[in-house]
Design a protein around this motif. Structure first.
Motif, PDB file in Angstrom:
ATOM      1  N   ASN A  66       0.817  -1.214   0.000  1.00  0.00           N
ATOM      2  CA  ASN A  66       0.000   0.000   0.000  1.00  0.00           C
ATOM      3  C   ASN A  66       0.851   1.265   0.000  1.00  0.00           C
ATOM      4  O   ASN A  66       0.505   2.267  -0.638  1.00  0.00           O
ATOM      5  CB  ASN A  66      -0.950   0.007   1.197  1.00  0.00           C
ATOM      6  CG  ASN A  66      -1.997  -1.082   1.108  1.00  0.00           C
ATOM      7  OD1 ASN A  66      -2.259  -1.614   0.028  1.00  0.00           O
ATOM      8  ND2 ASN A  66      -2.596  -1.441   2.233  1.00  0.00           N
ATOM      9  N   TRP A  67       1.987   1.237   0.756  1.00  0.00           N
ATOM     10  CA  TRP A  67       2.874   2.400   0.748  1.00  0.00           C
ATOM     11  C   TRP A  67       3.402   2.630  -0.671  1.00  0.00           C
ATOM     12  O   TRP A  67       3.469   3.774  -1.148  1.00  0.00           O
ATOM     13  CB  TRP A  67       4.060   2.180   1.690  1.00  0.00           C
ATOM     14  CG  TRP A  67       3.745   2.189   3.154  1.00  0.00           C
ATOM     15  CD1 TRP A  67       4.020   1.193   4.061  1.00  0.00           C
ATOM     16  CD2 TRP A  67       3.134   3.239   3.906  1.00  0.00           C
ATOM     17  NE1 TRP A  67       3.611   1.553   5.320  1.00  0.00           N
ATOM     18  CE2 TRP A  67       3.069   2.817   5.264  1.00  0.00           C
ATOM     19  CE3 TRP A  67       2.629   4.501   3.582  1.00  0.00           C
ATOM     20  CZ2 TRP A  67       2.519   3.586   6.271  1.00  0.00           C
ATOM     21  CZ3 TRP A  67       2.087   5.284   4.590  1.00  0.00           C
ATOM     22  CH2 TRP A  67       2.034   4.814   5.916  1.00  0.00           C
ATOM     23  N   ARG A  68       3.779   1.549  -1.351  1.00  0.00           N
ATOM     24  CA  ARG A  68       4.320   1.669  -2.706  1.00  0.00           C
ATOM     25  C   ARG A  68       3.264   2.184  -3.688  1.00  0.00           C
ATOM     26  O   ARG A  68       3.551   3.017  -4.550  1.00  0.00           O
ATOM     27  CB  ARG A  68       4.873   0.332  -3.176  1.00  0.00           C
ATOM     28  CG  ARG A  68       6.261  -0.022  -2.637  1.00  0.00           C
ATOM     29  CD  ARG A  68       6.241  -0.661  -1.286  1.00  0.00           C
ATOM     30  NE  ARG A  68       7.591  -0.849  -0.739  1.00  0.00           N
ATOM     31  CZ  ARG A  68       7.810  -1.210   0.525  1.00  0.00           C
ATOM     32  NH1 ARG A  68       6.797  -1.390   1.364  1.00  0.00           N
ATOM     33  NH2 ARG A  68       9.041  -1.367   0.954  1.00  0.00           N
ATOM     34  N   MET A  69       2.033   1.647  -3.535  1.00  0.00           N
ATOM     35  CA  MET A  69       0.965   2.105  -4.428  1.00  0.00           C
ATOM     36  C   MET A  69       0.670   3.585  -4.200  1.00  0.00           C
ATOM     37  O   MET A  69       0.404   4.336  -5.154  1.00  0.00           O
ATOM     38  CB  MET A  69      -0.302   1.277  -4.208  1.00  0.00           C
ATOM     39  CG  MET A  69      -1.445   1.628  -5.147  1.00  0.00           C
ATOM     40  SD  MET A  69      -1.068   1.297  -6.894  1.00  0.00           S
ATOM     41  CE  MET A  69      -1.453  -0.474  -6.954  1.00  0.00           C
ATOM     42  N   ALA A  70       0.722   4.015  -2.949  1.00  0.00           N
ATOM     43  CA  ALA A  70       0.470   5.429  -2.648  1.00  0.00           C
ATOM     44  C   ALA A  70       1.490   6.320  -3.357  1.00  0.00           C
ATOM     45  O   ALA A  70       1.136   7.375  -3.907  1.00  0.00           O
ATOM     46  CB  ALA A  70       0.522   5.660  -1.142  1.00  0.00           C
ATOM     47  N   LYS A  71       2.737   5.883  -3.377  1.00  0.00           N
ATOM     48  CA  LYS A  71       3.772   6.671  -4.054  1.00  0.00           C
ATOM     49  C   LYS A  71       3.528   6.725  -5.561  1.00  0.00           C
ATOM     50  O   LYS A  71       3.761   7.749  -6.210  1.00  0.00           O
ATOM     51  CB  LYS A  71       5.145   6.083  -3.749  1.00  0.00           C
ATOM     52  CG  LYS A  71       5.561   6.254  -2.290  1.00  0.00           C
ATOM     53  CD  LYS A  71       6.903   5.581  -2.009  1.00  0.00           C
ATOM     54  CE  LYS A  71       7.290   5.741  -0.531  1.00  0.00           C
ATOM     55  NZ  LYS A  71       8.568   5.059  -0.214  1.00  0.00           N
ATOM     56  N   ILE A  72       3.064   5.603  -6.118  1.00  0.00           N
ATOM     57  CA  ILE A  72       2.753   5.577  -7.544  1.00  0.00           C
ATOM     58  C   ILE A  72       1.631   6.572  -7.853  1.00  0.00           C
ATOM     59  O   ILE A  72       1.711   7.348  -8.809  1.00  0.00           O
ATOM     60  CB  ILE A  72       2.340   4.153  -7.983  1.00  0.00           C
ATOM     61  CG1 ILE A  72       3.542   3.212  -7.942  1.00  0.00           C
ATOM     62  CG2 ILE A  72       1.739   4.175  -9.393  1.00  0.00           C
ATOM     63  CD1 ILE A  72       3.194   1.750  -8.202  1.00  0.00           C
ATOM     64  N   ILE A  73       0.587   6.554  -7.040  1.00  0.00           N
ATOM     65  CA  ILE A  73      -0.559   7.431  -7.289  1.00  0.00           C
ATOM     66  C   ILE A  73      -0.163   8.901  -7.173  1.00  0.00           C
ATOM     67  O   ILE A  73      -0.580   9.734  -7.978  1.00  0.00           O
ATOM     68  CB  ILE A  73      -1.715   7.078  -6.331  1.00  0.00           C
ATOM     69  CG1 ILE A  73      -2.289   5.693  -6.706  1.00  0.00           C
ATOM     70  CG2 ILE A  73      -2.812   8.136  -6.365  1.00  0.00           C
ATOM     71  CD1 ILE A  73      -3.335   5.168  -5.741  1.00  0.00           C
ATOM     72  N   VAL A  74       0.643   9.229  -6.175  1.00  0.00           N
ATOM     73  CA  VAL A  74       1.115  10.608  -6.028  1.00  0.00           C
ATOM     74  C   VAL A  74       1.937  11.014  -7.256  1.00  0.00           C
ATOM     75  O   VAL A  74       1.789  12.126  -7.785  1.00  0.00           O
ATOM     76  CB  VAL A  74       1.942  10.762  -4.737  1.00  0.00           C
ATOM     77  CG1 VAL A  74       2.679  12.101  -4.716  1.00  0.00           C
ATOM     78  CG2 VAL A  74       1.050  10.646  -3.507  1.00  0.00           C
ATOM     79  N   ALA A  75       2.799  10.102  -7.722  1.00  0.00           N
ATOM     80  CA  ALA A  75       3.620  10.402  -8.898  1.00  0.00           C
ATOM     81  C   ALA A  75       2.750  10.559 -10.152  1.00  0.00           C
ATOM     82  O   ALA A  75       3.031  11.389 -11.019  1.00  0.00           O
ATOM     83  CB  ALA A  75       4.656   9.300  -9.104  1.00  0.00           C
ATOM     84  N   LEU A  76       1.688   9.765 -10.245  1.00  0.00           N
ATOM     85  CA  LEU A  76       0.777   9.878 -11.386  1.00  0.00           C
ATOM     86  C   LEU A  76       0.046  11.219 -11.379  1.00  0.00           C
ATOM     87  O   LEU A  76      -0.210  11.807 -12.432  1.00  0.00           O
ATOM     88  CB  LEU A  76      -0.230   8.730 -11.373  1.00  0.00           C
ATOM     89  CG  LEU A  76       0.322   7.359 -11.754  1.00  0.00           C
ATOM     90  CD1 LEU A  76      -0.724   6.285 -11.477  1.00  0.00           C
ATOM     91  CD2 LEU A  76       0.738   7.319 -13.222  1.00  0.00           C
ATOM     92  N   GLU A  77      -0.286  11.708 -10.192  1.00  0.00           N
ATOM     93  CA  GLU A  77      -0.924  13.018 -10.095  1.00  0.00           C
ATOM     94  C   GLU A  77       0.021  14.100 -10.625  1.00  0.00           C
ATOM     95  O   GLU A  77      -0.394  15.028 -11.338  1.00  0.00           O
ATOM     96  CB  GLU A  77      -1.339  13.319  -8.666  1.00  0.00           C
ATOM     97  CG  GLU A  77      -2.104  14.634  -8.534  1.00  0.00           C
ATOM     98  CD  GLU A  77      -2.519  14.942  -7.104  1.00  0.00           C
ATOM     99  OE1 GLU A  77      -3.450  15.752  -6.930  1.00  0.00           O
ATOM    100  OE2 GLU A  77      -1.909  14.387  -6.169  1.00  0.00           O
ATOM    101  N   GLU A  78       1.305  13.984 -10.282  1.00  0.00           N
ATOM    102  CA  GLU A  78       2.284  14.951 -10.779  1.00  0.00           C
ATOM    103  C   GLU A  78       2.452  14.838 -12.299  1.00  0.00           C
ATOM    104  O   GLU A  78       2.614  15.854 -12.988  1.00  0.00           O
ATOM    105  CB  GLU A  78       3.630  14.723 -10.078  1.00  0.00           C
ATOM    106  CG  GLU A  78       3.629  15.096  -8.603  1.00  0.00           C
ATOM    107  CD  GLU A  78       3.204  16.542  -8.382  1.00  0.00           C
ATOM    108  OE1 GLU A  78       3.739  17.443  -9.073  1.00  0.00           O
ATOM    109  OE2 GLU A  78       2.326  16.777  -7.530  1.00  0.00           O
ATOM    110  N   LEU A  79       2.388  13.603 -12.807  1.00  0.00           N
ATOM    111  CA  LEU A  79       2.472  13.402 -14.245  1.00  0.00           C
ATOM    112  C   LEU A  79       1.276  14.054 -14.943  1.00  0.00           C
ATOM    113  O   LEU A  79       1.431  14.702 -15.987  1.00  0.00           O
ATOM    114  CB  LEU A  79       2.522  11.904 -14.560  1.00  0.00           C
ATOM    115  CG  LEU A  79       2.519  11.526 -16.050  1.00  0.00           C
ATOM    116  CD1 LEU A  79       3.734  12.108 -16.774  1.00  0.00           C
ATOM    117  CD2 LEU A  79       2.496   9.990 -16.196  1.00  0.00           C
TER     118      LEU A  79
END
Length: 409
Positions: free
Chosen positions: A219-232
């Protein structure tokens, strides 16, 4: 009876026909429910096929998947000319919570000039408009050249397997222009956003929540992916700007599930987290480059975290589309709008993808127009104004005559 009286009588008949046909279609539930023998489009498709046959139209039915047929109607003038395609699908999305509807979602009841029910707006009302428009041409023995194809596919709301099958079978090979019958407030929509559907999986190690160091929490890893996708998403919006017809490109996480399989428990670290992305693109945003950017997010996170393990799958890829304003089918529709409404056509874009996406890929100029508030599809208490159904029928009718008679109607 003079010409004006004849035309008024015809319009009255067309109005009655389109309202009645919409009601009959809406009252046949055609929500795809896997595993439910009655949860598909077959009954609606059979009804449409029989309706067309009774009008004297040549009908073909092709099974795309069990219980999910396409219906194809052919109206040939017997004279050489262009081929115009009308497209309207038979499937509808789920009604959701049946009890939350103020009226029966499959009742097609009319209250204060509005017909309520699933599919009234998206898009059984417009399916009825295109059929009624062609019926009107035949009943009144209008003169025109070429051919009209009524494309009535299954599965528009899913992976659009119906239109893909239609194209694969060669039905679209000689089409010169297509009118996509979707709820667009009778605006002439000449562009569509592209769409990508991506599934992302992040893997970890199951453990007790009180002993977190003994596991790997995805879940921590997925959260980082989602945050990075928002920046993308923000960077792509800044780079491309707001499209005048389609608005902003977007990257939207939709489903978020952990554990992916099995029961969730508050004191258990799951071993697998999954999310889905609904990505909408505009011209200028290359899908392959966007996927590379997502891969770059994974690579960066893996560099910083030896326990990072993730993969993705692109399960659907639909390009953005654009049709030139000067194209014959666009001009025919715009002229029809002006003739019927006495107002200049309003040009716009479709916020989502339609079956027209794949017709566009097949090289066919497309324009999307139809009755219904653009914000109403898929909502509880879906409705369409019956006056707009009548107006849309007239627009389709005039557009066909104009297109097939090279601008003369």
């Amino acid at each position: 009876m003079n010409k004006t009286e004849i035309n008024t009588t015809r319009q009255k008949q067309d109005r009655e026909d389109v309202i009645s046909l919409t009601q009959e279609l809406v009252r046949i539930p055609s929500v795809y429910r896997p595993g439910d023998p009655n949860g598909n489009e077959e009954k609606a498709a059979n009804f449409v096929a029989n309706y067309l046959k009774n009008l004297g139209i040549e009908v073909h039915m092709e099974m795309v998947n069990p219980g999910r047929p396409n219906v194809i109607g052919i109206v040939d003038s017997g004279k050489p000319g262009k081929t115009l395609l009308f497209e309207g699908h038979t499937d509808v999305v789920t009604e959701g919570n049946h009890d939350a509807w103020e009226l029966d979602p499959f009742g097609a009841e009319i209250v204060d000039g509005r017909m309520y029910g699933r599919g009234t707006n998206d898009t059984k009302g417009n399916l009825a408009c295109m059929i009624t428009a062609v019926h009107s041409l035949l009943r009144n023995k209008e003169k025109w050249s070429g051919k009209i194809i009524l494309c009535i596919p299954c599965d528009e709301e899913g992976f659009m397997t119906g239109i893909k099958h239609f194209i694969k079978q060669g039905w679209a090979d000689d089409v010169d222009g297509a009118i996509i019958c979707e709820p667009e407030e009778n605006q002439v929509c000449i562009a569509q956003r592209g769409a990508m559907r991506i599934v992302i999986n992040v893997y970890g190690k199951m453990a007790h929540g009180a002993i977190s160091w003994s596991g790997i929490n995805p879940n921590w890893r997925m959260a980082k992916i989602i945050v990075a996708l928002e920046e993308l998403e923000k960077s792509e919006q800044a780079r491309l700007g707001k499209h005048p017809l389609l608005g902003w490109p977007s990257i939207t996480p939709t489903i978020l599930q952990a554990p992916y399989k099995g029961d969730a428990q508050i004191n258990v670290i799951p071993d697998h987290c999954m999310t889905t992305l609904d990505i909408r693109t505009i011209p200028g945003l290359d899908h392959k480059e966007l996927v590379k950017s997502i891969e770059g997010i994974f690579e960066k996170l893996a560099e910083d975290d030896p326990d990072f393990k993730a993969d993705y799958e692109v399960i659907e890829d639909r390009p953005a589309t654009n049709t030139d304003k000067e194209d014959q089918v666009v001009q025919a529709v715009a002229a029809a709008v002006k003739k019927v409404t006495t107002k200049e056509a309003v040009y716009n874009g479709v916020p989502g993808a339609t079956d027209g996406t794949f017709l566009h890929v097949a090289g066919i100029p497309i324009v999307t127009i139809g009755a219904g508030d653009r914000d109403i599809p898929h909502q509880i208490n879906e409705y369409v104004d019956v006056d707009e159904l009548a107006e849309t029928t007239e627009i389709y009718r005039e557009a066909a005559l104009t297109f097939l008679n090279d601008g003369v109607s």
